[in-house]
Design an enzyme around this catalytic site. Structure first.
Site, PDB file in Angstrom:
ATOM      1  N   LYS A  34      -5.405   5.702  -7.329  1.00  0.00           N
ATOM      2  CA  LYS A  34      -5.268   7.020  -7.518  1.00  0.00           C
ATOM      3  C   LYS A  34      -5.080   7.218  -9.156  1.00  0.00           C
ATOM      4  O   LYS A  34      -5.623   8.294  -9.430  1.00  0.00           O
ATOM      5  CB  LYS A  34      -3.973   7.467  -6.709  1.00  0.00           C
ATOM      6  CG  LYS A  34      -3.812   7.472  -5.208  1.00  0.00           C
ATOM      7  CD  LYS A  34      -2.828   7.714  -4.592  1.00  0.00           C
ATOM      8  CE  LYS A  34      -2.983   7.470  -3.244  1.00  0.00           C
ATOM      9  NZ  LYS A  34      -1.786   7.426  -2.481  1.00  0.00           N
TER      10      LYS A  34
ATOM     11  N   LEU B 236       0.867  -1.048   0.058  1.00  0.00           N
ATOM     12  CA  LEU B 236      -0.106   0.127  -0.071  1.00  0.00           C
ATOM     13  C   LEU B 236       0.964   1.121  -0.326  1.00  0.00           C
ATOM     14  O   LEU B 236       1.940   1.087   0.446  1.00  0.00           O
ATOM     15  CB  LEU B 236      -1.105   0.184   1.262  1.00  0.00           C
ATOM     16  CG  LEU B 236      -1.913  -0.954   1.515  1.00  0.00           C
ATOM     17  CD1 LEU B 236      -2.801  -1.020   2.691  1.00  0.00           C
ATOM     18  CD2 LEU B 236      -2.939  -1.013   0.339  1.00  0.00           C
ATOM     19  N   ASP B 237       0.520   2.346  -0.628  1.00  0.00           N
ATOM     20  CA  ASP B 237       1.288   3.504  -0.354  1.00  0.00           C
ATOM     21  C   ASP B 237       1.440   4.027   0.856  1.00  0.00           C
ATOM     22  O   ASP B 237       0.612   3.760   1.738  1.00  0.00           O
ATOM     23  CB  ASP B 237       0.581   4.627  -1.466  1.00  0.00           C
ATOM     24  CG  ASP B 237       0.224   4.376  -2.884  1.00  0.00           C
ATOM     25  OD1 ASP B 237       1.122   3.572  -3.248  1.00  0.00           O
ATOM     26  OD2 ASP B 237      -0.624   4.890  -3.169  1.00  0.00           O
ATOM     27  N   LYS B 238       2.367   4.886   0.841  1.00  0.00           N
ATOM     28  CA  LYS B 238       2.737   5.217   2.718  1.00  0.00           C
ATOM     29  C   LYS B 238       1.360   6.010   3.026  1.00  0.00           C
ATOM     30  O   LYS B 238       1.142   5.875   4.369  1.00  0.00           O
ATOM     31  CB  LYS B 238       3.868   6.365   2.411  1.00  0.00           C
ATOM     32  CG  LYS B 238       4.480   6.922   3.570  1.00  0.00           C
ATOM     33  CD  LYS B 238       5.660   7.429   3.547  1.00  0.00           C
ATOM     34  CE  LYS B 238       5.935   8.125   4.858  1.00  0.00           C
ATOM     35  NZ  LYS B 238       7.211   9.118   4.807  1.00  0.00           N
TER      36      LYS B 238
END
Ligand code: URA
Length: 250
Positions: free
Chosen positions: A205, A120-122
């Protein structure tokens, strides 16, 4: 279910030794959280070398025979943990200068070769499966297996039926990549659940960007048959239940 937090790991001995606290030895199997392990010990269900031991902090020799309800306990088997990743933590195992998902675990989990099955992204929150079962992780992540990933998202702007249809048809990203068809379930003007079967870099996104909308909040709430445990606080983790494990292997 009892949950584990990194703060629970205080008082863990430290240093290289061939003795280990009984509760840590039990938790290192991945079957029980440290608190569950303590409860098992206090309930008198744990024997060390055939003798009941009711003291979770008791130091046991590496070679001691430990049983729970009569069944031998061995460390070294596969471990499966559900982690509620908070924002601000990276999902790699080692990244200088960053807090990683492994930093959220207790020290008994540090040397088990755990890694996140998918990233997962930060700034993304939510469900991460941590395991040391490479073949299972590979199956879950392989695009051939079409494993659903479900995200709750909030966007800048208004989501509408055109977005639902575009996601269903397969959004084309800015670089020309055509995503597999997904599902968008509108919850309000600016929030939705989105289900996709791929895990390309920044995929959600970028999908929304190609619809002219910016994702302002993203949280993974489902991964294959697993649903994020709503009672699991951000930053906390727990071993998968027997039922969850069964569903993963189905
Ligand atoms: N899609 C994204 O854009 N970010 C994530 O972290 C996961 C899916």
């Amino acid at each position: 279910m009892i949950y584990c937090r990194a703060e629970d790991t205080s008082g863990g001995g430290g240093g290289v030794s061939n003795v280990e606290r009984l509760d840590k030895r039990l938790a290192a199997t991945g079957k029980w959280s440290r608190k569950e392990a303590r409860a098992l010990v206090r309930e008198g269900r744990v024997l060390v070398d055939g003798r009941p031991c009711r003291v979770p902090e008791e130091k046991v020799e590496e070679g001691a025979a430990v049983t729970v309800d009569g069944a031998a306990v061995s460390s070294g088997g596969p471990v499966y943990l559900m982690l509620h990743k908070p924002a601000g933590v990276v999902s790699s195992t080692d990244e200088p200068g960053e807090r990683t998902v492994l930093d959220l675990l207790g020290e008994e989990y540090r040397n088990l070769g755990l890694f996140p099955a998918g990233r997962l992204d930060k700034d993304t929150e939510g469900l991460i499966l941590l395991t040391n079962d490479g073949p299972l992780a590979h199956r879950l992540l392989s695009p051939r297996h079409h494993v659903d990933k479900v995200y709750y998202m909030e966007v800048d702007g208004v989501l509408d039926q055109d977005d639902v249809e575009a996601v269903r048809a397969g959004v084309v990203l800015g670089d020309g990549y055509a995503c597999l068809p997904g599902e968008l379930e509108l919850l309000s003007n600016g929030s939705a659940h989105i289900t996709i079967q791929e895990g390309k870099y920044h995929q959600v996104k970028r999908m929304l960007a190609s619809r002219g909308k910016r994702v302002t909040y993203l949280k993974r709430v489902g991964f294959g048959p697993l649903a994020l445990d709503e009672d699991l606080p951000k930053g906390a983790f727990r071993p998968l239940t027997g039922e969850e494990l069964e569903s993963l292997f189905e």
